[in-house]
Design a protein around this motif. Sequence first.
Motif, PDB file in Angstrom:
ATOM      1  N   PRO A 193      35.397  49.924  46.708  1.00  0.00           N
ATOM      2  CA  PRO A 193      34.299  50.888  46.518  1.00  0.00           C
ATOM      3  C   PRO A 193      33.021  50.213  46.032  1.00  0.00           C
ATOM      4  N   GLY A 194      31.892  50.729  46.498  1.00  0.00           N
ATOM      5  CA  GLY A 194      30.606  50.107  46.214  1.00  0.00           C
ATOM      6  C   GLY A 194      30.310  49.902  44.743  1.00  0.00           C
ATOM      7  N   LEU A 195      30.680  50.853  43.890  1.00  0.00           N
ATOM      8  CA  LEU A 195      30.369  50.728  42.463  1.00  0.00           C
ATOM      9  C   LEU A 195      31.217  49.673  41.774  1.00  0.00           C
ATOM     10  N   LEU A 196      32.215  49.136  42.476  1.00  0.00           N
ATOM     11  CA  LEU A 196      33.082  48.115  41.892  1.00  0.00           C
ATOM     12  C   LEU A 196      32.944  46.773  42.609  1.00  0.00           C
ATOM     13  N   GLN A 197      31.968  46.656  43.503  1.00  0.00           N
ATOM     14  CA  GLN A 197      31.795  45.419  44.255  1.00  0.00           C
ATOM     15  C   GLN A 197      30.978  44.392  43.480  1.00  0.00           C
ATOM     16  N   THR A 198      31.311  43.121  43.692  1.00  0.00           N
ATOM     17  CA  THR A 198      30.457  42.038  43.198  1.00  0.00           C
ATOM     18  C   THR A 198      29.289  41.873  44.163  1.00  0.00           C
ATOM     19  N   PRO A 199      28.203  41.246  43.718  1.00  0.00           N
ATOM     20  CA  PRO A 199      27.076  41.033  44.628  1.00  0.00           C
ATOM     21  C   PRO A 199      27.467  40.262  45.891  1.00  0.00           C
ATOM     22  N   GLU A 200      28.307  39.246  45.762  1.00  0.00           N
ATOM     23  CA  GLU A 200      28.656  38.445  46.928  1.00  0.00           C
ATOM     24  C   GLU A 200      29.551  39.214  47.895  1.00  0.00           C
ATOM     25  N   HIS A 201      30.445  40.041  47.354  1.00  0.00           N
ATOM     26  CA  HIS A 201      31.268  40.888  48.224  1.00  0.00           C
ATOM     27  C   HIS A 201      30.362  41.849  48.999  1.00  0.00           C
ATOM     28  N   ALA A 202      29.432  42.482  48.292  1.00  0.00           N
ATOM     29  CA  ALA A 202      28.506  43.408  48.951  1.00  0.00           C
ATOM     30  C   ALA A 202      27.667  42.682  49.989  1.00  0.00           C
ATOM     31  N   ARG A 210      39.879  39.377  52.683  1.00  0.00           N
ATOM     32  CA  ARG A 210      39.226  38.226  52.057  1.00  0.00           C
ATOM     33  C   ARG A 210      37.771  38.111  52.516  1.00  0.00           C
ATOM     34  N   PHE A 211      37.038  39.177  52.309  1.00  0.00           N
ATOM     35  CA  PHE A 211      35.634  39.168  52.674  1.00  0.00           C
ATOM     36  C   PHE A 211      34.911  38.026  51.964  1.00  0.00           C
ATOM     37  N   GLY A 212      34.215  37.208  52.744  1.00  0.00           N
ATOM     38  CA  GLY A 212      33.453  36.111  52.165  1.00  0.00           C
ATOM     39  C   GLY A 212      34.260  34.869  51.885  1.00  0.00           C
ATOM     40  N   GLY A 213      35.556  34.894  52.164  1.00  0.00           N
ATOM     41  CA  GLY A 213      36.396  33.734  51.922  1.00  0.00           C
ATOM     42  C   GLY A 213      37.161  33.844  50.615  1.00  0.00           C
ATOM     43  N   PRO A 214      38.099  32.903  50.377  1.00  0.00           N
ATOM     44  CA  PRO A 214      38.978  32.967  49.193  1.00  0.00           C
ATOM     45  C   PRO A 214      38.247  33.049  47.861  1.00  0.00           C
ATOM     46  N   GLU A 215      37.180  32.273  47.713  1.00  0.00           N
ATOM     47  CA  GLU A 215      36.471  32.260  46.427  1.00  0.00           C
ATOM     48  C   GLU A 215      35.841  33.612  46.127  1.00  0.00           C
ATOM     49  N   THR A 216      35.173  34.189  47.112  1.00  0.00           N
ATOM     50  CA  THR A 216      34.552  35.504  46.929  1.00  0.00           C
ATOM     51  C   THR A 216      35.612  36.577  46.709  1.00  0.00           C
ATOM     52  N   ALA A 217      36.709  36.503  47.467  1.00  0.00           N
ATOM     53  CA  ALA A 217      37.785  37.490  47.326  1.00  0.00           C
ATOM     54  C   ALA A 217      38.426  37.415  45.951  1.00  0.00           C
ATOM     55  N   ALA A 218      38.639  36.192  45.454  1.00  0.00           N
ATOM     56  CA  ALA A 218      39.243  36.030  44.126  1.00  0.00           C
ATOM     57  C   ALA A 218      38.322  36.582  43.042  1.00  0.00           C
ATOM     58  N   ALA A 219      37.020  36.318  43.169  1.00  0.00           N
ATOM     59  CA  ALA A 219      36.056  36.829  42.184  1.00  0.00           C
ATOM     60  C   ALA A 219      36.004  38.350  42.224  1.00  0.00           C
ATOM     61  N   GLN A 220      36.126  38.927  43.429  1.00  0.00           N
ATOM     62  CA  GLN A 220      36.102  40.380  43.556  1.00  0.00           C
ATOM     63  C   GLN A 220      37.318  41.004  42.884  1.00  0.00           C
ATOM     64  N   LEU A 221      38.485  40.414  43.080  1.00  0.00           N
ATOM     65  CA  LEU A 221      39.693  40.942  42.431  1.00  0.00           C
ATOM     66  C   LEU A 221      39.598  40.827  40.916  1.00  0.00           C
ATOM     67  N   ALA A 222      39.077  39.708  40.436  1.00  0.00           N
ATOM     68  CA  ALA A 222      38.923  39.531  38.990  1.00  0.00           C
ATOM     69  C   ALA A 222      37.982  40.587  38.424  1.00  0.00           C
ATOM     70  N   HIS A 223      36.896  40.868  39.141  1.00  0.00           N
ATOM     71  CA  HIS A 223      35.950  41.896  38.691  1.00  0.00           C
ATOM     72  C   HIS A 223      36.600  43.274  38.709  1.00  0.00           C
ATOM     73  N   LEU A 224      37.379  43.541  39.724  1.00  0.00           N
ATOM     74  CA  LEU A 224      38.061  44.830  39.831  1.00  0.00           C
ATOM     75  C   LEU A 224      39.031  45.019  38.670  1.00  0.00           C
ATOM     76  N   LEU A 225      39.766  43.969  38.337  1.00  0.00           N
ATOM     77  CA  LEU A 225      40.693  44.038  37.208  1.00  0.00           C
ATOM     78  C   LEU A 225      39.944  44.269  35.895  1.00  0.00           C
ATOM     79  N   SER A 226      38.815  43.599  35.739  1.00  0.00           N
ATOM     80  CA  SER A 226      38.009  43.773  34.531  1.00  0.00           C
ATOM     81  C   SER A 226      37.477  45.203  34.422  1.00  0.00           C
ATOM     82  N   MET A 227      36.964  45.738  35.518  1.00  0.00           N
ATOM     83  CA  MET A 227      36.432  47.092  35.510  1.00  0.00           C
ATOM     84  C   MET A 227      37.526  48.125  35.253  1.00  0.00           C
TER      85      MET A 227
END
Length: 283
Positions: free
Chosen positions: A121-130, A180-197
């Motif tokens: 969801p957009g409100l939970l996306q990182t800038p690079e994922h978006a 894995r939008f944006g590749g592994p690094e972006t995907a990993a950062a997105q999951l970490a952000h999602l867990l934090s949120m």
Amino acid sequence: MPVRNTATARQLRLGAELRKLREQAGVSSTEAGRLLGTSQAQISNIEASRVGVSGDRVRAMARNYDCTDAAFIEALAEMAGERKRGWWEEYRETLPESLLALSEVEHHATALRVAQAITVPGLLQTPEHARTIFREFVPSLPPHAVEYRVSHRIKRQVILFRDEPPRYTAIIHEAALRMRFGGPETAAAQLAHLLSMSERPNVTVIAIPFTATSFPVSGHGVDYFHGAVPQLDTVNIDAAHGGQLIDQTASLERFRTMLNRMEEVALNPTKSRDLMHRIAKDI
């Protein structure tokens, strides 16, 4: 009041609700004008949101239409009292009107429920994922348009950090978590952000796993915005051609039911976080 050049989403909704009240009461626009001490043309202008209307006049119109729902009337009167435009107006010359309307409805929501099957969801996306999502638009967006959209999306997320933030529930299919939008690094950062949120007190993230035996879905991402009263709820359908705001009573009930069923088949928040941790290890 002067004629408006453009009406906001909330102003359009107010006019539509006043027209609905009048029609339900079986009152013609000519009679409505007489009861209010004005003209038929003024009633039409108010209902079309071409001109503003005061909160007191909204209350008078509701009385004239035999509306007795005090909470609903006050919610409409409050909408009439809004004069200051929001932060999204700075994007009026650079983004589609549908995105400005989405921002406005989202900003005023008392609670939000969203469902996504392919993207976070957009409100939970990182800038690079978006940024990755916007770069994949068809037809392609020029680089500056991509950055405008990324900036707008990140500014929308401020509502989750307000002093009194709305309750936010995100229902996300496992497919979206594994993309894995944006590749592994972006995907990993997105999951970490999602867990934090998901640890924030006003945010609930629940996942529908591949093992679920059912998946009620409309085919598009769904954002459900709760208004000050149920009659002012709004749904946004996140389709490839752009967002579409829906406020018809029958449609709202259908999407409420769909989201309820999604929550029933989703994992609870703890098990959803466990799933996200397992997916993160696989990246």
